[in-house]
Scaffold this motif. Sequence first.
Motif, PDB file in Angstrom:
ATOM      1  N   ASP A 267     -35.962 -48.802 -23.662  1.00 28.92           N
ATOM      2  CA  ASP A 267     -36.693 -49.553 -22.637  1.00 28.92           C
ATOM      3  C   ASP A 267     -35.704 -50.303 -21.753  1.00 28.92           C
ATOM      4  O   ASP A 267     -35.126 -51.304 -22.157  1.00 28.92           O
ATOM      5  CB  ASP A 267     -37.670 -50.522 -23.295  1.00 28.92           C
ATOM      6  N   ARG A 268     -35.488 -49.774 -20.556  1.00 26.46           N
ATOM      7  CA  ARG A 268     -34.697 -50.483 -19.533  1.00 26.46           C
ATOM      8  C   ARG A 268     -35.573 -50.592 -18.286  1.00 26.46           C
ATOM      9  O   ARG A 268     -35.198 -50.155 -17.200  1.00 26.46           O
ATOM     10  CB  ARG A 268     -33.412 -49.722 -19.204  1.00 26.46           C
ATOM     11  N   SER A 269     -36.726 -51.158 -18.446  1.00 28.48           N
ATOM     12  CA  SER A 269     -37.724 -51.131 -17.376  1.00 28.48           C
ATOM     13  C   SER A 269     -37.811 -52.467 -16.649  1.00 28.48           C
ATOM     14  O   SER A 269     -37.433 -53.519 -17.163  1.00 28.48           O
ATOM     15  CB  SER A 269     -39.099 -50.776 -17.947  1.00 28.48           C
ATOM     16  N   ILE A 270     -38.294 -52.387 -15.409  1.00 28.10           N
ATOM     17  CA  ILE A 270     -38.798 -53.540 -14.669  1.00 28.10           C
ATOM     18  C   ILE A 270     -40.224 -53.169 -14.305  1.00 28.10           C
ATOM     19  O   ILE A 270     -40.441 -52.209 -13.557  1.00 28.10           O
ATOM     20  CB  ILE A 270     -37.956 -53.840 -13.416  1.00 28.10           C
ATOM     21  N   LYS A 271     -41.180 -53.911 -14.851  1.00 32.21           N
ATOM     22  CA  LYS A 271     -42.569 -53.472 -14.790  1.00 32.21           C
ATOM     23  C   LYS A 271     -43.319 -53.947 -13.561  1.00 32.21           C
ATOM     24  O   LYS A 271     -44.394 -53.427 -13.246  1.00 32.21           O
ATOM     25  CB  LYS A 271     -43.304 -53.898 -16.061  1.00 32.21           C
ATOM     26  N   SER A 272     -42.819 -54.950 -12.857  1.00 34.60           N
ATOM     27  CA  SER A 272     -43.518 -55.415 -11.653  1.00 34.60           C
ATOM     28  C   SER A 272     -42.503 -55.833 -10.600  1.00 34.60           C
ATOM     29  O   SER A 272     -41.408 -56.302 -10.922  1.00 34.60           O
ATOM     30  CB  SER A 272     -44.453 -56.578 -11.989  1.00 34.60           C
ATOM     31  N   PHE A 273     -42.891 -55.639  -9.337  1.00 34.99           N
ATOM     32  CA  PHE A 273     -42.028 -55.949  -8.208  1.00 34.99           C
ATOM     33  C   PHE A 273     -42.647 -57.073  -7.368  1.00 34.99           C
ATOM     34  O   PHE A 273     -43.881 -57.217  -7.328  1.00 34.99           O
ATOM     35  CB  PHE A 273     -41.846 -54.737  -7.313  1.00 34.99           C
ATOM     36  N   PRO A 274     -41.830 -57.828  -6.659  1.00 36.80           N
ATOM     37  CA  PRO A 274     -42.380 -58.820  -5.719  1.00 36.80           C
ATOM     38  C   PRO A 274     -42.942 -58.135  -4.480  1.00 36.80           C
ATOM     39  O   PRO A 274     -42.564 -57.013  -4.138  1.00 36.80           O
ATOM     40  CB  PRO A 274     -41.150 -59.663  -5.358  1.00 36.80           C
ATOM     41  N   ASN A 275     -43.869 -58.808  -3.839  1.00 37.35           N
ATOM     42  CA  ASN A 275     -44.394 -58.340  -2.555  1.00 37.35           C
ATOM     43  C   ASN A 275     -43.419 -58.787  -1.472  1.00 37.35           C
ATOM     44  O   ASN A 275     -43.300 -59.979  -1.184  1.00 37.35           O
ATOM     45  CB  ASN A 275     -45.787 -58.947  -2.320  1.00 37.35           C
ATOM     46  N   THR A 276     -42.703 -57.836  -0.867  1.00 35.57           N
ATOM     47  CA  THR A 276     -41.710 -58.193   0.152  1.00 35.57           C
ATOM     48  C   THR A 276     -42.331 -58.333   1.541  1.00 35.57           C
ATOM     49  O   THR A 276     -41.664 -58.788   2.469  1.00 35.57           O
ATOM     50  CB  THR A 276     -40.569 -57.167   0.202  1.00 35.57           C
ATOM     51  N   GLY A 277     -43.592 -57.898   1.705  1.00 36.00           N
ATOM     52  CA  GLY A 277     -44.320 -58.117   2.960  1.00 36.00           C
ATOM     53  C   GLY A 277     -44.247 -56.980   3.951  1.00 36.00           C
ATOM     54  O   GLY A 277     -45.083 -56.888   4.846  1.00 36.00           O
TER      55      GLY A 277
ATOM     56  N   THR B 217     -41.991 -45.805 -12.062  1.00 33.43           N
ATOM     57  CA  THR B 217     -43.126 -45.836 -12.989  1.00 33.43           C
ATOM     58  C   THR B 217     -44.418 -46.279 -12.322  1.00 33.43           C
ATOM     59  O   THR B 217     -45.488 -46.201 -12.923  1.00 33.43           O
ATOM     60  CB  THR B 217     -42.822 -46.770 -14.172  1.00 33.43           C
ATOM     61  N   GLN B 218     -44.294 -46.786 -11.068  1.00 29.28           N
ATOM     62  CA  GLN B 218     -45.470 -47.125 -10.265  1.00 29.28           C
ATOM     63  C   GLN B 218     -45.172 -46.759  -8.821  1.00 29.28           C
ATOM     64  O   GLN B 218     -44.040 -46.858  -8.368  1.00 29.28           O
ATOM     65  CB  GLN B 218     -45.817 -48.613 -10.358  1.00 29.28           C
ATOM     66  N   HIS B 219     -46.209 -46.379  -8.096  1.00 28.86           N
ATOM     67  CA  HIS B 219     -46.023 -45.925  -6.718  1.00 28.86           C
ATOM     68  C   HIS B 219     -45.829 -47.105  -5.762  1.00 28.86           C
ATOM     69  O   HIS B 219     -46.141 -48.255  -6.088  1.00 28.86           O
ATOM     70  CB  HIS B 219     -47.239 -45.114  -6.263  1.00 28.86           C
ATOM     71  N   GLY B 220     -45.288 -46.783  -4.569  1.00 32.46           N
ATOM     72  CA  GLY B 220     -45.354 -47.730  -3.461  1.00 32.46           C
ATOM     73  C   GLY B 220     -44.149 -48.612  -3.252  1.00 32.46           C
ATOM     74  O   GLY B 220     -44.319 -49.821  -3.048  1.00 32.46           O
ATOM     75  N   TRP B 221     -42.910 -48.041  -3.255  1.00 27.92           N
ATOM     76  CA  TRP B 221     -41.743 -48.885  -3.017  1.00 27.92           C
ATOM     77  C   TRP B 221     -40.588 -48.068  -2.448  1.00 27.92           C
ATOM     78  O   TRP B 221     -40.575 -46.839  -2.521  1.00 27.92           O
ATOM     79  CB  TRP B 221     -41.328 -49.622  -4.278  1.00 27.92           C
ATOM     80  N   ASN B 222     -39.629 -48.777  -1.871  1.00 29.37           N
ATOM     81  CA  ASN B 222     -38.404 -48.201  -1.311  1.00 29.37           C
ATOM     82  C   ASN B 222     -37.195 -48.771  -2.048  1.00 29.37           C
ATOM     83  O   ASN B 222     -37.245 -49.884  -2.575  1.00 29.37           O
ATOM     84  CB  ASN B 222     -38.276 -48.524   0.180  1.00 29.37           C
ATOM     85  N   LEU B 223     -36.105 -48.040  -2.032  1.00 33.72           N
ATOM     86  CA  LEU B 223     -34.869 -48.454  -2.703  1.00 33.72           C
ATOM     87  C   LEU B 223     -33.686 -48.247  -1.765  1.00 33.72           C
ATOM     88  O   LEU B 223     -33.511 -47.150  -1.232  1.00 33.72           O
ATOM     89  CB  LEU B 223     -34.672 -47.640  -3.991  1.00 33.72           C
ATOM     90  N   ASN B 224     -32.868 -49.294  -1.565  1.00 29.85           N
ATOM     91  CA  ASN B 224     -31.735 -49.185  -0.643  1.00 29.85           C
ATOM     92  C   ASN B 224     -30.400 -49.063  -1.370  1.00 29.85           C
ATOM     93  O   ASN B 224     -29.542 -48.307  -0.943  1.00 29.85           O
ATOM     94  CB  ASN B 224     -31.701 -50.382   0.317  1.00 29.85           C
ATOM     95  N   TRP B 225     -30.198 -49.849  -2.430  1.00 31.65           N
ATOM     96  CA  TRP B 225     -28.962 -49.723  -3.196  1.00 31.65           C
ATOM     97  C   TRP B 225     -29.154 -50.224  -4.621  1.00 31.65           C
ATOM     98  O   TRP B 225     -30.132 -50.891  -4.948  1.00 31.65           O
ATOM     99  CB  TRP B 225     -27.779 -50.415  -2.519  1.00 31.65           C
ATOM    100  N   ILE B 226     -28.169 -49.886  -5.468  1.00 32.34           N
ATOM    101  CA  ILE B 226     -28.122 -50.339  -6.853  1.00 32.34           C
ATOM    102  C   ILE B 226     -26.741 -50.938  -7.078  1.00 32.34           C
ATOM    103  O   ILE B 226     -25.734 -50.385  -6.608  1.00 32.34           O
ATOM    104  CB  ILE B 226     -28.348 -49.174  -7.838  1.00 32.34           C
ATOM    105  N   GLU B 227     -26.672 -52.048  -7.801  1.00 37.09           N
ATOM    106  CA  GLU B 227     -25.390 -52.726  -8.012  1.00 37.09           C
ATOM    107  C   GLU B 227     -25.193 -53.001  -9.509  1.00 37.09           C
ATOM    108  O   GLU B 227     -26.132 -53.380 -10.211  1.00 37.09           O
ATOM    109  CB  GLU B 227     -25.364 -54.028  -7.221  1.00 37.09           C
ATOM    110  N   PHE B 228     -23.954 -52.792  -9.978  1.00 39.89           N
ATOM    111  CA  PHE B 228     -23.624 -52.969 -11.400  1.00 39.89           C
ATOM    112  C   PHE B 228     -22.527 -54.034 -11.548  1.00 39.89           C
ATOM    113  O   PHE B 228     -21.530 -53.996 -10.808  1.00 39.89           O
ATOM    114  CB  PHE B 228     -23.105 -51.655 -11.988  1.00 39.89           C
ATOM    115  N   GLU B 229     -22.694 -54.916 -12.501  1.00 37.41           N
ATOM    116  CA  GLU B 229     -21.622 -55.844 -12.862  1.00 37.41           C
ATOM    117  C   GLU B 229     -21.761 -56.218 -14.336  1.00 37.41           C
ATOM    118  O   GLU B 229     -22.847 -56.206 -14.907  1.00 37.41           O
ATOM    119  CB  GLU B 229     -21.638 -57.086 -11.973  1.00 37.41           C
ATOM    120  N   SER B 230     -20.628 -56.538 -14.952  1.00 36.94           N
ATOM    121  CA  SER B 230     -20.656 -56.934 -16.365  1.00 36.94           C
ATOM    122  C   SER B 230     -21.454 -58.216 -16.522  1.00 36.94           C
ATOM    123  O   SER B 230     -21.334 -59.151 -15.723  1.00 36.94           O
ATOM    124  CB  SER B 230     -19.234 -57.151 -16.884  1.00 36.94           C
TER     125      SER B 230
END
Length: 548
Positions: free
Chosen positions: A498-508, A534-547
Amino acid sequence: MRRIFGGSKGTPAKQAAPTGFVHADEKRIVDGKGHPLLLRGVNIGGWMLQEPYLMLINKTICPAQYAIFEKVKATLGSEALFEEYRQAWLNNFCTERDIKLIAQAGFNSIRVPLHYNLFTLSIQEETIKGKDTWKPEGFRILDAVLGWCEKHNLYAIIDLHAAPGGQGYDSKINDYNKTNPSLWESDENIRKTIALWTEIAKRYKDRKIIAAYDLLNEPNWMFEQTGNKNGRNDRYNKPLQKFYVDCIRAIRQVDPNHMIVIEGNGWSNNHRGLWPFADQNLVLSFHYYWVEPTTESIKLYLQLRTKYNVPLWVGESGENHNQWYSQAVQLLESHDIGWCWWTFKKLESTSGCFTIAKPEGYQELIDHWTHGKKSPPAPEKIMAQLAENALVENCTRNEGVVQALLQITKLQRVLIGGEGAPVRITAVDYCRFKGIGTEQTKDEGGGYNVAWLETGHWVAYDVQVKKSGNYKISYRIASITGDGGLQLNSDKDTKRIDRSIKSFPNTGAWQTWQTISHVVELQEGCQRLTVESTQHGWNLNWIEFESA
């Protein structure tokens, strides 16, 4: 010239007699020296014929290029301004730089779709019946592209995409105007089409860079009362077969060497009643869209190849996602079938090798034509910018498409967990994906974002994790309603973690962005990370990794 030698089983292939020209040798295509040749190419679609969907225009408003040009001309209010735009589009859409980039990428061929009206007048415009007026414009364009192909070692297949009158009811692909007789409703249109091919063959009979003449793109006309107006159910196709016989005979009187492509009715795939032909230098073409890439899907054509001892070639395929592209190419090449993808560059679409950006104000122009809304100011500048955006140096390269088609595996992996700043991956720099789209982003930094993520869609990235441990992973997302959810997977996982994020904020808004994050454990080593929606209705621009 790039060549593929040998058969699909890895056994040496018997060398055919050299002719100096690409030609058919029983069930295979061979080069001028007689070596087996697998054509791997792209279509230059949208250049000499603007299909409505390629221009983002609804076909119910503009069913074909003639209607698009009427709208543009009326909006610009000047024949001179329209001609300035038209010339700029033709000059910019395909240049030597395009041809060089196609060759450098690893393709070995292009298909060049022609509109007859760049080469000759319509039968309505000719002052004398039976006369053919040859227009320098089309031949000048074709001379140039063939010269570039010779310079950069790229075979060219000349394709008549729009024949006099139009060769099918599907007007968007052939510029058929139902107020005038189609190709099949006019003996004079048929005569002119054969005369055009004869003129092309006369002019280019010695050009060895031409791999083939593709006589008629996607005929789609019901010749028999079979219930499908596009000819998919016709059993005999007698008018089409007669056209091919007459056209081949005329070409062979001036050009005995070039290979000729035969497409079936029903958008190329209905070959019933057409075969066999007396000429031995032919290739059977079918178009491959929207099917599962399995042997069963091409079984009919494999049977035709065996029955008529003729090579196969897919003149068009595409309009899908990269994973499908890769699977389709693997299937076709495993059966020694060459291919040509549709299409090289497209407006606001990432399904081709390059994306043409939609200029500011162009959507307002489309809304004006479609819904009667007020025309934006300075439409001539918008259309000029559209033509300027078509220059390949102004386009965005879709590396994933090229890699999928040419079966290129990314050897470079993103290193995560090293010293220094966090590591950011732009979302569109995926190695594989399922179902997503892309669009220009208004987020800081510009470029493109992954768009319209639905449940089950995913994007994947090849990474190297320096050492096992906890990592903070941040995602730049937009969600107009607060919908969305994700699960991060690794191909090193032996069970689902389980590496999930189950809900997103409403960005408007779809282009209003926020950063969300979570801390997860990753194992050391090379791996493929997949961000699954896992749920419809979103966009993704980038992913960032840090320790963490």
